[in-house]
Scaffold this motif. Structure first.
Motif, short mmCIF file in Angstrom:
data_model
loop_
_atom_site.label_atom_id
_atom_site.label_comp_id
_atom_site.label_asym_id
_atom_site.label_seq_id
_atom_site.Cartn_x
_atom_site.Cartn_y
_atom_site.Cartn_z
N TRP A 299 -11.23 1.63 -14.36
CA TRP A 299 -12.23 2.68 -14.49
C TRP A 299 -11.98 3.49 -15.76
N SER A 303 -17.61 5.45 -16.49
CA SER A 303 -17.95 4.71 -15.27
C SER A 303 -17.69 5.55 -14.03
N ALA A 307 -20.49 6.75 -11.32
CA ALA A 307 -20.36 6.44 -9.90
C ALA A 307 -20.50 7.70 -9.06
N ARG A 339 -19.46 -1.45 -11.87
CA ARG A 339 -19.28 -0.45 -12.92
C ARG A 339 -20.50 -0.38 -13.82
N PRO A 341 -24.22 0.85 -15.23
CA PRO A 341 -24.92 2.15 -15.30
C PRO A 341 -25.88 2.29 -14.14
#
Length: 344
Positions: A299, A303, A307, A339, A341
């Motif tokens: 991550w 990202s 999330a 991950r 968009p």
């Protein structure tokens, strides 16, 4: 029962001993304060068992302070013909009537010999403050048993660990975490689950045993979905999600579980402190920090931010903002596991 009284930092101004709800001691007056009913009930039951073990002829009486009949307190605390010890349990002190307040204050000035008066005050209101202040000032020779709310994950973990430790029962750490996750929203149910495992299982309590007993719990399924999605296992996450939904899981706690893990990751991200230091500062357990650090592999700031935004939108949608909460959940799992968009 022989543990020495200790003073709680939160009640340092009190002139009376502060006792743990796990090791209460009898006194002429016992104030059981705080909102956590499961701890209060446990403390009161332990006092009853202790007094009954000392004298099986113990008389137990119950009164309600908010539905009080004048003269009742003196009636149930006064010595009987044969002088049996008396335990009087009073609930609803935070809603007490004027009659009870007046008689309880008078009782403190001269407690009845052989009587143990247990007063339960949840702290929900300031009603009865004069009585509490008198007890805490030492009038009546009382003790206080504090039962603070168990809200944080670390508090729930400590509570459950204490249940097994008190029973001298070993539970493996991962099984304990699963159990706490399974009952994250209800401490009373968590306490009951701990006691069931303590009673039913003769040996050590393993992951397999917890899964066999409570694997169908919605919260357990929710954290399984969250774990697989955060680990980037897209296919497994979708399978876990569909299994959870087919088992009757509600979309709301599913989203809540995912959001909770993402928030913990965000709190831990970027810090170079030791797990112990960071856990102490954030109000987490060491293992929660270690798990969040492992979860952060793969991550980055962008990202993780995406999330968290996706989880916030999914939370709104599953609470009535969308006509298809299942689609909202699947889209959230997709965003997290890939991950990718957030797609509007």
């Amino acid at each position: 029962m022989a543990a020495a009284p200790r003073r709680s930092p939160s009640t340092s101004k009190s002139a009376i001993p502060q006792l743990s709800w796990r090791s209460p001691q009898p006194a002429p007056v016992v104030l059981v304060s705080g909102p956590e009913d499961v701890c209060a009930e446990r403390a009161t039951a332990t006092l009853r068992d202790y007094l009954r073990a000392e004298d099986p002829s113990l008389e137990v009486s119950d009164l309600r302070a908010d539905d009080y009949v004048a003269g009742s307190l003196l009636g149930v605390t006064s010595p009987s013909l044969f002088g049996e010890p008396r335990l009087v349990r009073v609930t609803g002190v935070e809603k007490c009537s004027d009659a009870f307040l007046s008689e309880a204050l008078s009782y403190l000035a001269q407690p009845q010999e052989g009587a143990t008066l247990v007063l339960r005050h949840t702290g929900a209101t300031v009603r009865g403050k004069k009585l509490l202040d008198a007890i805490r000032a030492g009038t009546g020779g009382g003790v206080e048993i504090a039962c603070p709310a168990i809200k944080r994950d670390s508090d729930k973990f400590d509570f459950a660990a204490g249940e097994f430790r008190a029973a001298q029962k070993r539970i493996v750490p991962t099984a304990l975490r699963t159990l706490v996750s399974a009952f994250a929203d209800d401490v009373t149910e968590l306490a009951a689950a701990c006691q069931q495992l303590i009673s039913d299982v003769p040996g050590d309590i393993t992951d397999q045993i917890v899964e066999r007993y409570y694997g169908g719990r919605v919260e357990t399924s929710a954290f399984t979905v969250a774990d697989t999605a955060i680990a980037g296992r897209y296919g497994d996450a979708l399978i876990a999600l569909r299994h959870a939904l087919a088992s009757g899981a509600d979309p709301v706690p599913l989203v809540a579980a995912i959001a909770s893990k993402l928030r913990t990751m965000a709190r831990v991200a970027g810090h170079r402190e030791s797990s112990a230091a960071l856990a102490a500062r954030l109000g987490l357990k060491d293992w929660q920090v270690d798990r969040a650090k492992r979860d952060l592999a793969g991550w980055n700031e962008a990202s993780l931010s995406g999330a968290i935004q996706a989880a916030a939108r999914a939370d709104l949608e599953v609470k009535g903002g969308s006509r298809d909460p299942v689609f909202s959940l699947e889209r959230l799992v997709t965003v997290i596991a890939t991950r990718a968009p957030y797609a509007s």
